[in-house]
Design an enzyme around this catalytic site. Structure first.
Site, short mmCIF file in Angstrom:
data_model
loop_
_atom_site.label_atom_id
_atom_site.label_comp_id
_atom_site.label_asym_id
_atom_site.label_seq_id
_atom_site.Cartn_x
_atom_site.Cartn_y
_atom_site.Cartn_z
N HIS A 1 0.68 -1.11 0.05
CA HIS A 1 -0.02 0.03 0.02
C HIS A 1 0.83 1.39 0.11
O HIS A 1 2.11 1.22 0.34
CB HIS A 1 -0.83 0.02 1.21
CG HIS A 1 -0.24 0.06 2.55
ND1 HIS A 1 0.26 1.27 3.02
CD2 HIS A 1 0.28 -0.93 3.32
CE1 HIS A 1 0.94 1.10 4.13
NE2 HIS A 1 0.71 -0.20 4.39
N GLU B 1 -2.81 -7.71 6.78
CA GLU B 1 -1.29 -7.36 7.46
C GLU B 1 -1.17 -8.35 8.71
O GLU B 1 -2.16 -8.80 9.36
CB GLU B 1 -1.28 -5.86 7.64
CG GLU B 1 0.06 -5.63 8.48
CD GLU B 1 1.27 -5.80 7.69
OE1 GLU B 1 1.54 -7.05 7.21
OE2 GLU B 1 2.15 -4.88 7.30
#
Length: 309
Positions: free
Chosen positions: A82, A166
């Protein structure tokens, strides 16, 4: 209670102070091992064994074994971490499975997401990597990094896959690294690439402030995992990626492997890199995954084992 305002000088001094306390952090890690449940120790060793990794429990570090082979997948992967968030801007936090306001893309992160879309389009035009499927972690910083490419390229299917989230840091999640106690063994995670250490308690979710509640499915807290457990979860996630790609893209791809662009994170991306044989090693051959070892923000990275240069 007002937040601490960190000047660059004060922050640098704090990090040096933390680094000087590695001996105390190692003592705390030794206590962590002594207090760990025997079944947890066995499970971590089993994960390493299954992945053909050498685990040194004493220092928490991992290496590739000579017999290691990259995970065989029926797909080719391009991984995109990201874009930049407030959480990974100094004074940085442990930014794991959290999705609050400070974990969203900054203006710079949005620009990086647009640049990543342009880069992936250029890779497709050059026939370097033409994605058949786009998959994203459910955390919005990953979804929003994918969005510019999704908006401009409606042909590849886009799906969110919760398993790509994550690494979960538990009670460390969203805490400023500089504000943890200087002798906390949490610091060994990034200072010494310790793959075993983890928080004792979970992250307690503030549902009113959470930005993407639908994927939580009613959870009130998120238990911590260590990097070994993240590796194991990402292995299962990659297998599921292959299954999804086969189902959605198999007929149109014919004999070739489907190509999947995965939008994810730093630690999850490091785990995927290790699993596919692209793990980064230090001078002693130990694998690194945080700090200087992480993927840059919003940069498409092809991870195809044994691919021709």
């Amino acid at each position: 209670m007002a937040e601490t305002e960190w000047t660059p000088e004060a922050l640098s001094g704090r990090y040096e102070e933390i680094k000087s306390c590695i001996p105390q952090q190692l003592e705390a890690y030794a206590r962590f091992l002594r207090e760990a449940a025997p079944e947890d120790l066995r499970r971590w060793q089993q994960i390493a064994q299954d992945l053909k990794l050498e685990l040194n429990l004493e220092n928490g570090r991992i290496k590739y074994k000579k017999e290691f082979k990259p995970l065989e997948l029926p797909v080719d992967i391009c991984y995109i971490r990201h874009g930049k968030t407030q959480g990974n801007t100094e004074p940085r936090v442990f930014q794991g499975q959290v999705d609050y306001a400070n974990n969203q893309l900054t203006q710079q992160g949005q620009q990086q997401a647009a640049a990543a879309a342009t880069k992936l389009e250029a890779m497709a035009a050059a026939k370097e990597f033409i994605p058949d499927l786009l998959l994203s972690s459910p955390l919005l910083r990953a979804v929003h990094t994918a969005q510019p490419f999704v908006d401009a390229n409606p042909k590849p299917l886009f799906r969110v896959l919760p398993e790509l989230a994550e690494m979960a840091f538990g009670e460390w999640d969203n805490r400023k690294v500089a504000e943890l106690e200087k002798d906390d063994p949490a610091h060994l995670f990034y200072l010494q690439q310790n793959a075993v250490i983890k928080a004792k308690g979970p992250h307690r979710i503030c549902c009113q402030l959470w930005q993407s509640p639908e994927w939580l499915e009613g959870k009130k807290e998120l238990p911590a995992e260590n990097f070994l457990e993240c590796l194991d979860r990402q292995r299962k996630a990659l297998i599921k990626v292959g299954e999804i790609a086969k189902e959605l893209c198999g007929p149109s791809c014919g004999e070739r492997k489907p190509r999947v662009a995965v939008y994810g994170h730093s630690m999850a991306g490091a785990a995927v890199s290790v699993l596919l044989g692209f793990g980064k090693e230090d001078q002693l051959g130990f694998l690194g995954f945080d700090g200087n070892y992480i993927m840059p923000n919003a940069t498409p990275t092809i991870l195809i084992p044994n691919a021709k240069p």
